[in-house]
Design a protein around this motif. Structure first.
Motif, mmCIF file in Angstrom:
data_model
loop_
_atom_site.group_PDB
_atom_site.id
_atom_site.type_symbol
_atom_site.label_atom_id
_atom_site.label_comp_id
_atom_site.label_asym_id
_atom_site.label_seq_id
_atom_site.Cartn_x
_atom_site.Cartn_y
_atom_site.Cartn_z
ATOM 1 N N PHE A 8 2.843 15.119 -15.168
ATOM 2 C CA PHE A 8 3.875 14.244 -14.618
ATOM 3 C C PHE A 8 3.394 13.585 -13.330
ATOM 4 N N ALA A 9 2.771 14.365 -12.454
ATOM 5 C CA ALA A 9 2.310 13.826 -11.172
ATOM 6 C C ALA A 9 1.229 12.764 -11.363
ATOM 7 N N VAL A 10 0.297 12.989 -12.291
ATOM 8 C CA VAL A 10 -0.768 12.006 -12.535
ATOM 9 C C VAL A 10 -0.189 10.718 -13.115
ATOM 10 N N VAL A 11 0.695 10.847 -14.116
ATOM 11 C CA VAL A 11 1.308 9.649 -14.716
ATOM 12 C C VAL A 11 2.126 8.902 -13.672
ATOM 13 N N PHE A 12 2.932 9.634 -12.915
ATOM 14 C CA PHE A 12 3.738 9.056 -11.843
ATOM 15 C C PHE A 12 2.837 8.328 -10.845
ATOM 16 N N GLY A 13 1.727 8.974 -10.468
ATOM 17 C CA GLY A 13 0.796 8.381 -9.512
ATOM 18 C C GLY A 13 0.157 7.105 -10.022
ATOM 19 N N ILE A 14 -0.260 7.098 -11.291
ATOM 20 C CA ILE A 14 -0.874 5.901 -11.874
ATOM 21 C C ILE A 14 0.113 4.746 -11.871
ATOM 22 N N PHE A 15 1.362 5.018 -12.268
ATOM 23 C CA PHE A 15 2.382 3.967 -12.273
ATOM 24 C C PHE A 15 2.587 3.398 -10.870
ATOM 25 N N TRP A 16 2.667 4.279 -9.860
ATOM 26 C CA TRP A 16 2.889 3.807 -8.501
ATOM 27 C C TRP A 16 1.704 2.986 -7.984
ATOM 28 N N TYR A 41 0.807 -1.220 0.000
ATOM 29 C CA TYR A 41 0.000 0.000 0.000
ATOM 30 C C TYR A 41 0.845 1.278 0.000
ATOM 31 N N TRP A 42 2.152 1.187 0.297
ATOM 32 C CA TRP A 42 2.979 2.394 0.275
ATOM 33 C C TRP A 42 3.093 2.991 -1.129
ATOM 34 N N PRO A 43 3.385 2.187 -2.163
ATOM 35 C CA PRO A 43 3.367 2.765 -3.508
ATOM 36 C C PRO A 43 1.994 3.338 -3.881
ATOM 37 N N VAL A 44 0.926 2.691 -3.402
ATOM 38 C CA VAL A 44 -0.419 3.191 -3.691
ATOM 39 C C VAL A 44 -0.614 4.562 -3.044
ATOM 40 N N ILE A 45 -0.144 4.719 -1.798
ATOM 41 C CA ILE A 45 -0.254 6.020 -1.116
ATOM 42 C C ILE A 45 0.513 7.086 -1.900
ATOM 43 N N ARG A 46 1.738 6.749 -2.325
ATOM 44 C CA ARG A 46 2.520 7.705 -3.124
ATOM 45 C C ARG A 46 1.777 8.077 -4.399
ATOM 46 N N GLY A 47 1.190 7.070 -5.035
ATOM 47 C CA GLY A 47 0.457 7.310 -6.269
ATOM 48 C C GLY A 47 -0.743 8.213 -6.069
ATOM 49 N N VAL A 48 -1.501 7.969 -5.000
ATOM 50 C CA VAL A 48 -2.685 8.783 -4.721
ATOM 51 C C VAL A 48 -2.272 10.231 -4.440
ATOM 52 N N LEU A 49 -1.213 10.418 -3.652
ATOM 53 C CA LEU A 49 -0.728 11.771 -3.366
ATOM 54 C C LEU A 49 -0.312 12.488 -4.652
ATOM 55 N N ALA A 50 0.364 11.755 -5.537
ATOM 56 C CA ALA A 50 0.795 12.351 -6.801
ATOM 57 C C ALA A 50 -0.400 12.750 -7.664
ATOM 58 N N ILE A 51 -1.413 11.881 -7.716
ATOM 59 C CA ILE A 51 -2.602 12.179 -8.525
ATOM 60 C C ILE A 51 -3.345 13.390 -7.956
ATOM 61 N N ILE A 52 -3.437 13.491 -6.636
ATOM 62 C CA ILE A 52 -4.076 14.658 -6.015
ATOM 63 C C ILE A 52 -3.339 15.933 -6.414
ATOM 64 N N LEU A 53 -1.993 15.895 -6.371
ATOM 65 C CA LEU A 53 -1.216 17.062 -6.796
ATOM 66 C C LEU A 53 -1.515 17.401 -8.252
ATOM 67 N N GLY A 54 -1.576 16.373 -9.100
ATOM 68 C CA GLY A 54 -1.860 16.603 -10.512
ATOM 69 C C GLY A 54 -3.220 17.233 -10.747
ATOM 70 N N ILE A 55 -4.226 16.745 -10.031
ATOM 71 C CA ILE A 55 -5.584 17.287 -10.179
ATOM 72 C C ILE A 55 -5.625 18.753 -9.729
ATOM 73 N N LEU A 56 -4.946 19.043 -8.614
ATOM 74 C CA LEU A 56 -4.894 20.432 -8.139
ATOM 75 C C LEU A 56 -4.207 21.342 -9.157
ATOM 76 N N ALA A 57 -3.169 20.821 -9.815
ATOM 77 C CA ALA A 57 -2.456 21.616 -10.816
ATOM 78 C C ALA A 57 -3.362 21.969 -11.988
ATOM 79 N N PHE A 58 -4.253 21.047 -12.368
ATOM 80 C CA PHE A 58 -5.162 21.317 -13.487
ATOM 81 C C PHE A 58 -6.359 22.167 -13.054
ATOM 82 N N ALA A 59 -6.869 21.900 -11.855
ATOM 83 C CA ALA A 59 -8.079 22.576 -11.403
ATOM 84 C C ALA A 59 -7.827 24.042 -11.069
ATOM 85 N N ALA A 60 -6.662 24.336 -10.519
ATOM 86 C CA ALA A 60 -6.380 25.712 -10.111
ATOM 87 C C ALA A 60 -4.914 26.037 -10.384
#
Length: 195
Positions: free
Chosen positions: A167-175, A20-39
């Motif tokens: 980058f953050a979303v792709v990184f997150g999906i891979f993790w 679950y650690w890679p999953v946590i890293r991935g989720v955090l990365a995807i959240i950062l990516g979504i924030l970058a697009f949303a605002a």
């Protein structure tokens, strides 16, 4: 009476503790990516602080994950990746008021260093980890991102934010995929299905 491979059993136990650690890293990365697009952020200071916090969190998670997997291939390299993330995050937090160009170059350098370390760690752990190819892919994407940033540092802040978001979303999906692959391999190992 069935024979239980002690190595497979140990791997299965380890996988249950760390998947679950890679999953946590991935989720955090995807959240950062979504924030970058949303605002899209309007100042270098704001983006530096947000990204710096994310790198610090990701670095801590990477180090904890590496320590929990001690004894497996590539632990030292994963710790180095975590330390690089932490240092980069701290630089962004305590040095946020510099120009966009400095931030862009820091982002490019971080991505290249992370990519190289990720590739080395993945290659070194390929015998113990069936999902090593995902780490290789993440490393290659990080290096490409770093090179693009170094070659074209004059991106606007919004464009830079979107690139970081992609980058953050792709990184997150891979993790996330990598974490679930560890989980699946661990279940198979526990069931004695791995060679």
């Amino acid at each position: 009476m069935s024979f239980v491979d002690p190595e497979a059993s140990a791997f299965g136990d380890l996988a249950k503790k760390v998947w679950y650690w890679p999953v946590i890293r991935g989720v955090l990365a995807i959240i950062l990516g979504i924030l970058a697009f949303a605002a899209p952020l309007t100042t270098v200071v704001t983006i530096a602080i947000v990204v710096g916090i994310w790198f610090i969190i990701d670095g801590i998670v990477a180090i904890v994950d590496a320590i929990r997997q001690r004894g497996s291939g590539g632990m030292a390299f994963h710790i180095i990746v975590g330390i690089v993330d932490l240092v980069f995050g701290l630089l962004l937090l305590f040095w946020p008021g510099k120009t966009l160009l400095v931030f862009v170059y820091l982002a490019g350098i971080w991505a290249i260093v992370l990519g190289v370390l990720e590739i080395i760690a993945s290659i070194r752990s390929r015998k113990q980890n069936s999902g090593w190819i995902w780490g290789l892919a993440v490393g290659a994407i990080a290096i490409i991102f770093g090179i693009v940033v170094a070659v074209h540092p004059g991106f606007s802040l919004v464009t830079m934010t979107w690139i970081i978001g992609i980058f953050a979303v792709v990184f997150g999906i891979f993790w996330i995929i990598f974490g679930f692959m560890i989980r699946s391999a661990g279940k198979k190992a526990s069931a004695g299905q791995l060679p």
